[in-house]
Design a protein around this motif. Structure first.
Motif, short mmCIF file in Angstrom:
data_model
loop_
_atom_site.label_atom_id
_atom_site.label_comp_id
_atom_site.label_asym_id
_atom_site.label_seq_id
_atom_site.Cartn_x
_atom_site.Cartn_y
_atom_site.Cartn_z
N ALA A 121 37.18 42.19 63.76
CA ALA A 121 36.73 41.78 62.42
C ALA A 121 37.88 41.85 61.42
O ALA A 121 38.04 40.94 60.59
N GLU A 122 38.69 42.91 61.50
CA GLU A 122 39.85 43.01 60.60
C GLU A 122 40.81 41.85 60.81
O GLU A 122 41.31 41.26 59.85
N ASP A 123 41.10 41.54 62.06
CA ASP A 123 41.99 40.42 62.36
C ASP A 123 41.41 39.10 61.84
O ASP A 123 42.12 38.27 61.28
N LEU A 124 40.11 38.92 62.03
CA LEU A 124 39.47 37.68 61.59
C LEU A 124 39.43 37.58 60.07
O LEU A 124 39.54 36.49 59.52
N VAL A 125 39.28 38.70 59.38
CA VAL A 125 39.32 38.69 57.91
C VAL A 125 40.70 38.24 57.44
O VAL A 125 40.82 37.39 56.54
N GLN A 126 41.73 38.79 58.06
CA GLN A 126 43.09 38.39 57.67
C GLN A 126 43.31 36.91 57.95
O GLN A 126 43.90 36.20 57.13
N GLU A 127 42.84 36.44 59.08
CA GLU A 127 42.96 35.02 59.40
C GLU A 127 42.17 34.17 58.41
O GLU A 127 42.61 33.09 58.01
N THR A 128 41.01 34.66 58.00
CA THR A 128 40.19 33.94 57.01
C THR A 128 40.94 33.76 55.71
O THR A 128 41.02 32.64 55.17
N PHE A 129 41.52 34.83 55.18
CA PHE A 129 42.22 34.72 53.91
C PHE A 129 43.53 33.96 54.05
O PHE A 129 43.96 33.28 53.12
N PHE A 130 44.14 34.03 55.21
CA PHE A 130 45.34 33.23 55.47
C PHE A 130 45.00 31.75 55.44
O PHE A 130 45.67 30.95 54.79
N ARG A 131 43.93 31.37 56.14
CA ARG A 131 43.51 29.97 56.13
C ARG A 131 43.05 29.53 54.75
O ARG A 131 43.27 28.38 54.35
N ALA A 132 42.39 30.42 54.02
CA ALA A 132 41.97 30.09 52.66
C ALA A 132 43.19 29.80 51.79
O ALA A 132 43.19 28.84 51.01
N HIS A 133 44.22 30.59 51.96
CA HIS A 133 45.46 30.37 51.20
C HIS A 133 46.10 29.03 51.57
O HIS A 133 46.54 28.28 50.70
N LEU A 134 46.12 28.73 52.87
CA LEU A 134 46.73 27.48 53.32
C LEU A 134 45.93 26.25 52.92
O LEU A 134 46.49 25.18 52.69
N ASN A 135 44.61 26.40 52.83
CA ASN A 135 43.74 25.25 52.57
C ASN A 135 43.10 25.28 51.20
O ASN A 135 42.04 24.68 50.99
N ILE A 136 43.73 25.94 50.27
CA ILE A 136 43.16 26.07 48.93
C ILE A 136 42.96 24.71 48.27
O ILE A 136 42.07 24.54 47.45
N GLU A 137 43.74 23.71 48.66
CA GLU A 137 43.59 22.38 48.06
C GLU A 137 42.28 21.72 48.50
O GLU A 137 41.82 20.78 47.86
N HIS A 138 41.64 22.21 49.56
CA HIS A 138 40.36 21.66 50.01
C HIS A 138 39.18 22.31 49.31
O HIS A 138 38.05 21.90 49.51
N TYR A 139 39.46 23.32 48.49
CA TYR A 139 38.40 23.97 47.72
C TYR A 139 37.95 22.99 46.65
O TYR A 139 38.74 22.51 45.85
N ASP A 140 36.65 22.66 46.65
CA ASP A 140 36.17 21.60 45.77
C ASP A 140 35.33 22.11 44.60
O ASP A 140 34.54 21.36 44.03
N GLY A 141 35.46 23.36 44.26
CA GLY A 141 34.76 23.88 43.10
C GLY A 141 33.41 24.50 43.40
O GLY A 141 32.75 24.99 42.50
N GLU A 142 32.98 24.49 44.68
CA GLU A 142 31.74 25.17 45.03
C GLU A 142 31.95 26.66 44.79
O GLU A 142 33.03 27.08 44.43
N THR A 143 30.94 27.44 44.99
CA THR A 143 31.13 28.87 44.77
C THR A 143 32.15 29.39 45.77
O THR A 143 32.13 29.02 46.94
N ILE A 144 33.04 30.21 45.27
CA ILE A 144 34.15 30.70 46.10
C ILE A 144 33.62 31.52 47.27
O ILE A 144 34.16 31.47 48.37
N LYS A 145 32.51 32.25 47.05
CA LYS A 145 31.94 33.08 48.11
C LYS A 145 31.48 32.22 49.28
O LYS A 145 31.80 32.52 50.43
N SER A 146 30.75 31.16 49.00
CA SER A 146 30.27 30.32 50.10
C SER A 146 31.42 29.60 50.78
O SER A 146 31.41 29.41 51.99
#
Length: 165
Positions: free
Chosen positions: A30-55
């Motif tokens: 789970a710790e590894d996957l959390v780090q991977e999640t935030f890493f991917r979020a950082h890399l793909n921040i341009e795909h964030y379309d304004g929906e709630t950040i949590k979802s």
């Protein structure tokens, strides 16, 4: 985006961690996957379309878990104690509503559900995502999500009633 990634990380780390822990059932994974999640979020921040950040983060986390799941053979470690730390934030509320024995019973019943039903119940009932947000995380239609959630809850109720007979 108004918030910095560091602020988002600190705000949602435990929610994402608990979600991934409930899926992987292993603290280190789970710790590894959390780090991977935030890493991917950082890399793909341009795909964030304004929906709630949590979802959006739950969507990224779900995809990270699915990728992990596909790459590794499924090894299920049945540990009942991991849910004790899972709900630290809502501990007071849960202690007043559900005893530990009932929680362990629900966890056992959740483990017996098909994956899609389990994900639906976890995302909506345990992590507080709306039906629309949870459907987006699972990449399904909201109407299909409602069916999965209903079937998951019904299976839990039915199995609990069978055990109490």
């Amino acid at each position: 985006m108004k918030e910095s990634l560091d602020t988002i990380y600190h705000k949602y780390f435990y929610d994402i961690y608990r979600f991934l822990l409930s899926l992987s059932k292993d603290h280190y994974t789970a710790e590894d996957l959390v780090q991977e999640t935030f890493f991917r979020a950082h890399l793909n921040i341009e795909h964030y379309d304004g929906e709630t950040i949590k979802s959006w983060l739950f969507t990224v986390a779900y995809r990270v878990y699915i990728d992990y799941y596909r790459k590794h053979k499924r090894i299920v470690v049945k540990e009942q104690g991991f849910f004790a730390t899972l709900f630290d934030k809502k501990k007071l509320l849960l202690d007043s509503l559900v005893t530990k024995e009932e929680m362990n019973e629900i966890v056992t019943l959740l483990d017996r559900l098909p994956d899609k039903h389990k994900y639906a119940v976890l995302l909506h009932d345990f992590h507080g995502l709306t039906q629309r947000e949870a459907a987006e995380v699972m990449e399904i239609q909201q109407s299909h999500f409602k069916v999965l959630l209903f079937r998951g809850r019904s299976a839990i109720r039915r199995r609990k009633a069978e055990e109490n007979e």
